[in-house]
Design a protein around this motif. Structure first.
Motif, PDB file in Angstrom:
ATOM      1  N   LEU A  81       4.147 -33.351 -57.846  1.00 43.07           N
ATOM      2  CA  LEU A  81       5.100 -32.030 -58.150  1.00 43.07           C
ATOM      3  C   LEU A  81       4.995 -31.129 -56.971  1.00 43.07           C
ATOM      4  O   LEU A  81       6.152 -30.681 -56.760  1.00 43.07           O
ATOM      5  N   LYS A  82       3.912 -30.993 -56.443  1.00 43.91           N
ATOM      6  CA  LYS A  82       4.136 -30.316 -54.934  1.00 43.91           C
ATOM      7  C   LYS A  82       5.162 -30.909 -53.751  1.00 43.91           C
ATOM      8  O   LYS A  82       5.954 -30.198 -53.468  1.00 43.91           O
ATOM      9  N   SER A  83       5.073 -32.080 -53.940  1.00 44.84           N
ATOM     10  CA  SER A  83       5.893 -32.914 -53.158  1.00 44.84           C
ATOM     11  C   SER A  83       7.411 -32.637 -53.495  1.00 44.84           C
ATOM     12  O   SER A  83       8.285 -32.446 -52.547  1.00 44.84           O
ATOM     13  N   GLU A  84       7.601 -32.864 -54.620  1.00 43.20           N
ATOM     14  CA  GLU A  84       8.805 -32.596 -55.437  1.00 43.20           C
ATOM     15  C   GLU A  84       9.339 -31.127 -55.075  1.00 43.20           C
ATOM     16  O   GLU A  84      10.814 -30.978 -54.818  1.00 43.20           O
ATOM     17  N   LEU A  85       8.711 -30.124 -55.072  1.00 43.31           N
ATOM     18  CA  LEU A  85       8.927 -28.743 -55.024  1.00 43.31           C
ATOM     19  C   LEU A  85       9.372 -28.614 -53.564  1.00 43.31           C
ATOM     20  O   LEU A  85      10.465 -27.823 -53.453  1.00 43.31           O
ATOM     21  N   THR A  86       8.393 -29.241 -52.873  1.00 42.93           N
ATOM     22  CA  THR A  86       9.052 -28.932 -51.304  1.00 42.93           C
ATOM     23  C   THR A  86      10.117 -29.579 -50.835  1.00 42.93           C
ATOM     24  O   THR A  86      11.111 -28.952 -50.352  1.00 42.93           O
ATOM     25  N   THR A  87      10.304 -30.968 -51.420  1.00 42.64           N
ATOM     26  CA  THR A  87      11.997 -31.421 -51.416  1.00 42.64           C
ATOM     27  C   THR A  87      12.923 -30.590 -51.936  1.00 42.64           C
ATOM     28  O   THR A  87      13.930 -30.407 -51.180  1.00 42.64           O
ATOM     29  N   THR A  88      12.781 -30.046 -53.231  1.00 47.45           N
ATOM     30  CA  THR A  88      13.755 -29.185 -53.691  1.00 47.45           C
ATOM     31  C   THR A  88      13.927 -27.794 -53.016  1.00 47.45           C
ATOM     32  O   THR A  88      15.135 -27.304 -52.643  1.00 47.45           O
ATOM     33  N   LEU A  92      17.413 -26.691 -51.220  1.00 45.77           N
ATOM     34  CA  LEU A  92      17.997 -25.379 -51.350  1.00 45.77           C
ATOM     35  C   LEU A  92      18.111 -24.329 -50.328  1.00 45.77           C
ATOM     36  O   LEU A  92      19.313 -23.843 -50.239  1.00 45.77           O
ATOM     37  N   LYS A  93      17.230 -24.558 -49.220  1.00 50.05           N
ATOM     38  CA  LYS A  93      17.596 -23.679 -48.022  1.00 50.05           C
ATOM     39  C   LYS A  93      18.745 -24.343 -47.427  1.00 50.05           C
ATOM     40  O   LYS A  93      19.490 -23.440 -46.700  1.00 50.05           O
ATOM     41  N   ARG A  94      19.073 -25.499 -47.313  1.00 46.96           N
ATOM     42  CA  ARG A  94      20.151 -26.159 -46.635  1.00 46.96           C
ATOM     43  C   ARG A  94      21.475 -25.745 -47.453  1.00 46.96           C
ATOM     44  O   ARG A  94      22.576 -25.500 -46.959  1.00 46.96           O
ATOM     45  N   PHE A  95      21.650 -25.567 -48.757  1.00 44.74           N
ATOM     46  CA  PHE A  95      22.769 -25.038 -49.451  1.00 44.74           C
ATOM     47  C   PHE A  95      22.945 -23.544 -49.104  1.00 44.74           C
ATOM     48  O   PHE A  95      23.928 -22.997 -49.035  1.00 44.74           O
ATOM     49  N   GLU A  96      21.828 -22.608 -48.964  1.00 43.62           N
ATOM     50  CA  GLU A  96      21.846 -21.294 -48.718  1.00 43.62           C
ATOM     51  C   GLU A  96      22.156 -20.999 -47.432  1.00 43.62           C
ATOM     52  O   GLU A  96      22.877 -20.076 -47.282  1.00 43.62           O
ATOM     53  N   GLU A  97      22.185 -21.704 -46.523  1.00 40.52           N
ATOM     54  CA  GLU A  97      22.484 -21.560 -45.042  1.00 40.52           C
ATOM     55  C   GLU A  97      24.091 -21.816 -44.734  1.00 40.52           C
ATOM     56  O   GLU A  97      24.791 -21.335 -44.192  1.00 40.52           O
ATOM     57  N   ASN A  98      24.741 -22.399 -45.754  1.00 40.03           N
ATOM     58  CA  ASN A  98      26.342 -22.811 -45.689  1.00 40.03           C
ATOM     59  C   ASN A  98      26.758 -21.728 -46.171  1.00 40.03           C
ATOM     60  O   ASN A  98      27.042 -20.827 -46.591  1.00 40.03           O
TER      61      ASN A  98
END
Length: 98
Positions: A81-88, A92-98
């Motif tokens: 779950l930690k790994s999944e959270l990091t991936t998510t 999300l950061k990529r979408f926020e930067e656009n």
């Protein structure tokens, strides 16, 4: 015993003051895997951190093999779950930067 990647179970029993039956029980539950080196059962050194956790759970918390198995399954789920959270978060950061 020349291969330093493997730790003999009798040495672990002596060092941690634990019976061989404890390791037999862990093996029966599929929590550890023995390797036979020169007619001596051993554990790979990469698994020692897990073995030490299991010993502490057994000695400090008096957990039986079922309890140790449950704790390790939960720890695996937490890591996943930690790994999944990091991936998510990264997506999300990529979408926020656009």
């Amino acid at each position: 015993m020349k291969d330093t990647q493997f730790i003999p179970l009798p040495s672990l029993c002596t060092h941690y003051k634990i019976e061989m039956s404890f390791f037999d029980g862990l093996s029966e539950y599929g929590l550890i895997e023995f390797i036979s080196v020169e007619k001596t059962y051993c554990i790979h050194q990469d698994k020692m951190a897990d073995v030490e956790k299991m010993i502490r759970l057994h000695q400090d918390l008096q957990l039986n093999f079922e309890g140790i198995d449950a704790v390790f399954n939960l720890l695996e789920k937490i890591d996943y779950l930690k790994s999944e959270l990091t991936t998510t978060k990264n997506k999300l950061k990529r979408f926020e930067e656009n």
